[in-house]
Design a protein around this motif. Structure first.
Motif, short mmCIF file in Angstrom:
data_model
loop_
_atom_site.label_atom_id
_atom_site.label_comp_id
_atom_site.label_asym_id
_atom_site.label_seq_id
_atom_site.Cartn_x
_atom_site.Cartn_y
_atom_site.Cartn_z
N ALA A 26 0.74 -1.16 -0.03
CA ALA A 26 0.14 0.01 -0.07
C ALA A 26 0.93 1.24 -0.13
N VAL A 27 1.90 1.45 0.91
CA VAL A 27 3.06 2.50 0.98
C VAL A 27 3.38 2.51 -0.44
N ARG A 28 4.08 1.44 -0.89
CA ARG A 28 4.59 1.46 -2.27
C ARG A 28 3.98 1.94 -3.42
N HIS A 29 2.52 1.63 -3.55
CA HIS A 29 1.53 2.17 -4.44
C HIS A 29 1.51 3.72 -4.12
N HIS A 30 1.39 4.20 -3.00
CA HIS A 30 1.43 5.52 -2.85
C HIS A 30 2.73 6.27 -3.38
N PHE A 99 1.57 15.75 10.38
CA PHE A 99 1.01 14.47 11.43
C PHE A 99 0.57 15.27 12.73
N THR A 100 0.89 16.35 13.17
CA THR A 100 0.13 16.88 14.31
C THR A 100 -1.01 17.24 14.02
N ARG A 101 -1.27 17.91 12.81
CA ARG A 101 -2.86 18.31 12.38
C ARG A 101 -3.68 17.04 12.47
N ALA A 102 -3.18 15.96 11.82
CA ALA A 102 -3.74 14.74 11.58
C ALA A 102 -4.05 14.05 12.94
N GLY A 103 -3.37 14.43 13.98
CA GLY A 103 -3.59 13.71 15.45
C GLY A 103 -2.66 12.49 15.39
N LYS A 104 -1.69 12.32 14.53
CA LYS A 104 -0.86 11.23 14.34
C LYS A 104 0.46 11.34 14.88
N LYS A 105 1.20 10.40 15.41
CA LYS A 105 2.41 10.61 16.12
C LYS A 105 3.76 10.41 14.79
N LEU A 106 4.41 11.44 14.80
CA LEU A 106 5.58 11.27 13.78
C LEU A 106 6.76 10.45 14.41
N MET A 108 10.04 9.46 13.48
CA MET A 108 11.01 9.81 12.51
C MET A 108 12.44 10.01 12.96
N GLY A 109 13.25 9.54 12.34
CA GLY A 109 14.83 9.78 12.60
C GLY A 109 15.26 10.61 11.63
N LYS A 110 16.36 10.61 11.01
CA LYS A 110 16.85 11.68 10.21
C LYS A 110 16.19 11.91 8.99
N ALA A 111 16.10 10.65 8.35
CA ALA A 111 15.12 10.54 7.17
C ALA A 111 14.25 9.49 7.16
N CYS A 112 14.23 8.62 8.27
CA CYS A 112 13.45 7.41 8.35
C CYS A 112 12.04 7.68 9.01
N LEU A 113 11.04 7.30 8.43
CA LEU A 113 9.77 7.33 8.86
C LEU A 113 9.46 5.76 9.37
N ARG A 114 9.16 5.74 10.58
CA ARG A 114 9.03 4.15 11.14
C ARG A 114 7.35 4.10 11.48
N PHE A 115 6.95 2.98 11.01
CA PHE A 115 5.40 2.72 11.11
C PHE A 115 5.12 1.26 11.13
N THR A 116 4.03 0.84 11.69
CA THR A 116 3.55 -0.48 11.77
C THR A 116 2.42 -0.61 10.60
N ARG A 117 1.57 0.23 10.62
CA ARG A 117 0.23 0.32 9.71
C ARG A 117 0.27 1.77 8.85
N VAL A 118 -0.33 1.23 7.63
CA VAL A 118 -0.67 2.47 6.84
C VAL A 118 -1.36 3.78 7.36
N GLN A 119 -2.19 3.19 8.44
CA GLN A 119 -2.81 4.46 8.99
C GLN A 119 -2.18 5.25 9.84
N ASP A 120 -0.86 4.67 10.30
CA ASP A 120 0.09 5.43 10.90
C ASP A 120 0.44 6.66 10.37
N LEU A 121 0.40 6.65 9.13
CA LEU A 121 1.12 7.58 8.25
C LEU A 121 0.13 8.72 7.75
N GLU A 122 0.86 10.02 7.60
CA GLU A 122 0.02 11.12 6.94
C GLU A 122 0.33 11.00 5.52
N LEU A 123 -0.33 10.21 4.78
CA LEU A 123 -0.08 9.89 3.52
C LEU A 123 -0.11 11.26 2.37
N ASP A 124 -0.95 12.32 2.49
CA ASP A 124 -0.84 13.20 1.71
C ASP A 124 0.73 14.03 1.89
#
Length: 148
Positions: A26-30, A99-106, A108-124
């Motif tokens: 799903a993330v790849r598709h995005h 991420f803050t506006r969406a109420g999601k926890k970012l 992130m390291g220097k370049a790396c976003l860590r997540f377990t579910r697609v819903q954890d991400l702010e895809l826009d």
């Protein structure tokens, strides 16, 4: 999951457990929907990488294609590496704000976003970062950074 030795993206996805495969796919598709023309999807360092091919820009510091983004299933999370967010504090700030506006926890390291579910991400916001820099501009940014 340790770094994969898959040679193709299809093989990489096939090696993942079903739940991780669905998330990474799903993330790849995005990513692919927002990726500017000129980047190439490939396998590199055991991850799905989005690069400027050496045929287009061979003058990298390590002789490898210039990475723009990468996607991987790690042992206890998934990761999306956004090199533009690493290299541009405005991009990082935009991600933090989105991420803050969406109420999601970012997470992130220097370049790396860590997540377990697609819903954890702010895809826009992620799509905006990915779409932000065509290869020609990224090459210019890279070359300027190497002259420092």
């Amino acid at each position: 999951m340790p770094r994969s030795n898959a040679k193709t993206v299809a093989d990489y996805l096939a090696q993942l457990p079903e739940d991780r495969r669905a998330t990474i796919a799903a993330v790849r598709h995005h990513v692919l929907r927002h990726l500017p023309t000129g980047y190439q999807e490939t396998m590199s360092a055991g991850m799905i990488a989005y690069v400027i091919p050496l045929a287009r820009f061979p003058e990298t510091y390590n002789g490898q294609p210039l990475w723009y983004a990468a996607l991987a299933s790690e042992k206890s999370y998934c990761s999306l590496h956004l090199m533009r967010a690493y290299g541009d504090p405005r991009q990082t700030a935009m991600l933090q704000q989105a991420f803050t506006r969406a109420g999601k926890k970012l997470d992130m390291g220097k370049a790396c976003l860590r997540f377990t579910r697609v819903q954890d991400l702010e895809l826009d916001a992620i799509g905006a970062v990915i779409a932000s820099t065509p290869p020609e501009t990224y090459i210019e940014i890279y070359q300027k950074s190497r002259k420092r």
